[in-house]
Motif scaffolding. Structure first.
Motif, PDB file in Angstrom:
ATOM      1  N   LEU A  72     -22.825  12.300   4.478  1.00  0.00           N
ATOM      2  CA  LEU A  72     -22.024  13.494   3.982  1.00  0.00           C
ATOM      3  C   LEU A  72     -21.333  12.973   2.638  1.00  0.00           C
ATOM      4  O   LEU A  72     -21.483  13.607   1.698  1.00  0.00           O
ATOM      5  N   LYS A  73     -21.125  11.548   2.559  1.00  0.00           N
ATOM      6  CA  LYS A  73     -20.605  11.229   1.280  1.00  0.00           C
ATOM      7  C   LYS A  73     -21.967  11.332   0.168  1.00  0.00           C
ATOM      8  O   LYS A  73     -21.745  11.733  -0.905  1.00  0.00           O
ATOM      9  N   ILE A  74     -22.875  10.819   0.586  1.00  0.00           N
ATOM     10  CA  ILE A  74     -24.117  11.012  -0.360  1.00  0.00           C
ATOM     11  C   ILE A  74     -24.235  12.462  -0.541  1.00  0.00           C
ATOM     12  O   ILE A  74     -24.474  12.670  -1.951  1.00  0.00           O
ATOM     13  N   ILE A  75     -24.161  13.375  -0.079  1.00  0.00           N
ATOM     14  CA  ILE A  75     -24.357  14.877  -0.116  1.00  0.00           C
ATOM     15  C   ILE A  75     -23.311  15.295  -1.080  1.00  0.00           C
ATOM     16  O   ILE A  75     -23.529  15.732  -2.028  1.00  0.00           O
ATOM     17  N   GLY A  76     -22.095  14.606  -0.937  1.00  0.00           N
ATOM     18  CA  GLY A  76     -20.911  15.072  -1.848  1.00  0.00           C
ATOM     19  C   GLY A  76     -21.216  14.306  -3.153  1.00  0.00           C
ATOM     20  O   GLY A  76     -20.871  15.091  -4.247  1.00  0.00           O
ATOM     21  N   TYR A  79     -23.539  16.666  -5.112  1.00  0.00           N
ATOM     22  CA  TYR A  79     -23.222  18.182  -5.477  1.00  0.00           C
ATOM     23  C   TYR A  79     -22.225  17.873  -6.567  1.00  0.00           C
ATOM     24  O   TYR A  79     -22.181  18.502  -7.558  1.00  0.00           O
ATOM     25  N   ILE A  80     -21.390  16.896  -6.389  1.00  0.00           N
ATOM     26  CA  ILE A  80     -20.413  16.538  -7.585  1.00  0.00           C
ATOM     27  C   ILE A  80     -21.044  16.241  -8.948  1.00  0.00           C
ATOM     28  O   ILE A  80     -20.786  16.650  -9.964  1.00  0.00           O
ATOM     29  N   ALA A  81     -21.972  15.261  -8.719  1.00  0.00           N
ATOM     30  CA  ALA A  81     -22.674  15.006 -10.010  1.00  0.00           C
ATOM     31  C   ALA A  81     -23.543  16.240 -10.747  1.00  0.00           C
ATOM     32  O   ALA A  81     -23.322  16.116 -11.883  1.00  0.00           O
ATOM     33  N   GLY A 104     -24.912   9.349 -10.565  1.00  0.00           N
ATOM     34  CA  GLY A 104     -25.032   9.982  -9.158  1.00  0.00           C
ATOM     35  C   GLY A 104     -26.104   9.525  -8.593  1.00  0.00           C
ATOM     36  O   GLY A 104     -25.929   9.267  -7.223  1.00  0.00           O
ATOM     37  N   LYS A 105     -27.403   9.430  -9.285  1.00  0.00           N
ATOM     38  CA  LYS A 105     -28.492   8.688  -8.446  1.00  0.00           C
ATOM     39  C   LYS A 105     -28.287   7.287  -8.054  1.00  0.00           C
ATOM     40  O   LYS A 105     -28.585   6.725  -6.935  1.00  0.00           O
ATOM     41  N   VAL A 106     -27.693   6.611  -8.875  1.00  0.00           N
ATOM     42  CA  VAL A 106     -27.391   5.141  -8.591  1.00  0.00           C
ATOM     43  C   VAL A 106     -26.365   5.132  -7.300  1.00  0.00           C
ATOM     44  O   VAL A 106     -26.674   4.173  -6.502  1.00  0.00           O
ATOM     45  N   LEU A 107     -25.551   5.766  -7.604  1.00  0.00           N
ATOM     46  CA  LEU A 107     -24.538   5.955  -6.512  1.00  0.00           C
ATOM     47  C   LEU A 107     -25.037   6.238  -4.939  1.00  0.00           C
ATOM     48  O   LEU A 107     -24.472   5.555  -4.122  1.00  0.00           O
ATOM     49  N   ILE A 108     -26.161   6.995  -5.015  1.00  0.00           N
ATOM     50  CA  ILE A 108     -26.549   7.375  -3.876  1.00  0.00           C
ATOM     51  C   ILE A 108     -27.496   6.500  -3.195  1.00  0.00           C
ATOM     52  O   ILE A 108     -27.329   6.177  -1.961  1.00  0.00           O
ATOM     53  N   VAL A 110     -27.082   3.355  -3.722  1.00  0.00           N
ATOM     54  CA  VAL A 110     -26.072   2.366  -3.216  1.00  0.00           C
ATOM     55  C   VAL A 110     -25.284   2.532  -1.835  1.00  0.00           C
ATOM     56  O   VAL A 110     -25.317   1.809  -0.941  1.00  0.00           O
ATOM     57  N   MET A 111     -25.155   4.105  -1.787  1.00  0.00           N
ATOM     58  CA  MET A 111     -24.352   4.318  -0.248  1.00  0.00           C
ATOM     59  C   MET A 111     -25.590   4.328   0.725  1.00  0.00           C
ATOM     60  O   MET A 111     -25.287   4.224   1.844  1.00  0.00           O
ATOM     61  N   ALA A 112     -26.768   4.590   0.313  1.00  0.00           N
ATOM     62  CA  ALA A 112     -27.881   4.798   1.202  1.00  0.00           C
ATOM     63  C   ALA A 112     -28.545   3.272   1.698  1.00  0.00           C
ATOM     64  O   ALA A 112     -29.130   3.229   2.904  1.00  0.00           O
ATOM     65  N   ILE A 113     -28.139   2.097   1.031  1.00  0.00           N
ATOM     66  CA  ILE A 113     -28.544   1.059   1.494  1.00  0.00           C
ATOM     67  C   ILE A 113     -28.222   0.702   2.913  1.00  0.00           C
ATOM     68  O   ILE A 113     -29.312   0.186   3.627  1.00  0.00           O
ATOM     69  N   PRO A 114     -27.109   0.913   3.390  1.00  0.00           N
ATOM     70  CA  PRO A 114     -26.845   0.599   5.084  1.00  0.00           C
ATOM     71  C   PRO A 114     -27.809   1.438   5.803  1.00  0.00           C
ATOM     72  O   PRO A 114     -28.375   0.973   6.948  1.00  0.00           O
ATOM     73  N   ILE A 115     -28.045   2.759   5.425  1.00  0.00           N
ATOM     74  CA  ILE A 115     -28.907   3.527   6.576  1.00  0.00           C
ATOM     75  C   ILE A 115     -30.329   3.158   6.347  1.00  0.00           C
ATOM     76  O   ILE A 115     -31.036   2.743   7.159  1.00  0.00           O
ATOM     77  N   ILE A 116     -30.947   2.826   4.978  1.00  0.00           N
ATOM     78  CA  ILE A 116     -32.194   2.150   4.857  1.00  0.00           C
ATOM     79  C   ILE A 116     -32.439   1.063   5.525  1.00  0.00           C
ATOM     80  O   ILE A 116     -33.535   0.665   6.186  1.00  0.00           O
ATOM     81  N   SER A 117     -31.275   0.168   5.498  1.00  0.00           N
ATOM     82  CA  SER A 117     -31.528  -1.239   6.168  1.00  0.00           C
ATOM     83  C   SER A 117     -31.671  -0.868   8.038  1.00  0.00           C
ATOM     84  O   SER A 117     -32.561  -1.713   8.663  1.00  0.00           O
TER      85      SER A 117
END
Length: 129
Positions: A72-76, A79-81, A104-108, A110-117
């Protein structure tokens, strides 16, 4: 019928921008930005409903809440970016808009790293040793 209200607001704002742009470009930009913010605020209630449904589905399926919150943070962020970049583009600053999109892409990522792991770890467990 909410879309009719949103489109109506957008059309009124667009007409005002066209009328004011020749004389006062700064006011035209402010009208455009204000219309975008009003539309965004109008949609917040709908976004809350979607978040509640996704959280409910995650609880019932046994998915860790941290993953749903991260998504949800990634989606947010996306949208905000996008919203910020569009507003800046409306002001005629394409270069800055591109930088907002890049951030926005870089922050996404970074936020996705735990899920990718977790995905990689799960795949590694499934593969024969």
């Amino acid at each position: 019928m909410e879309i009719v209200q949103i489109v109506g607001l957008g059309l009124i704002a667009a007409i005002l921008v066209l009328v004011v742009k020749e004389q006062k470009p700064m006011f035209a930009f402010l009208i455009s930005a204000f219309a975008g913010i009003v539309i965004f605020l109008f949609l917040i209630g709908k976004i809350e409903t979607v978040i509640e449904v996704l959280n409910s589905l995650a609880e019932r399926s046994g998915i860790e809440p941290v993953y749903v919150k991260t998504i949800l943070k990634i989606i947010g962020i996306a949208y905000i970016a996008e919203f910020g970049a569009q507003v800046v583009r409306d002001a005629g600053q394409d270069g800055i808009a591109s930088k907002i999109e890049l951030a926005g892409k870089v922050l996404i990522i970074v936020m996705a790293i735990p899920i990718i792991s977790v995905i990689i770890e799960t795949v590694m467990k499934l593969l024969p040793a």
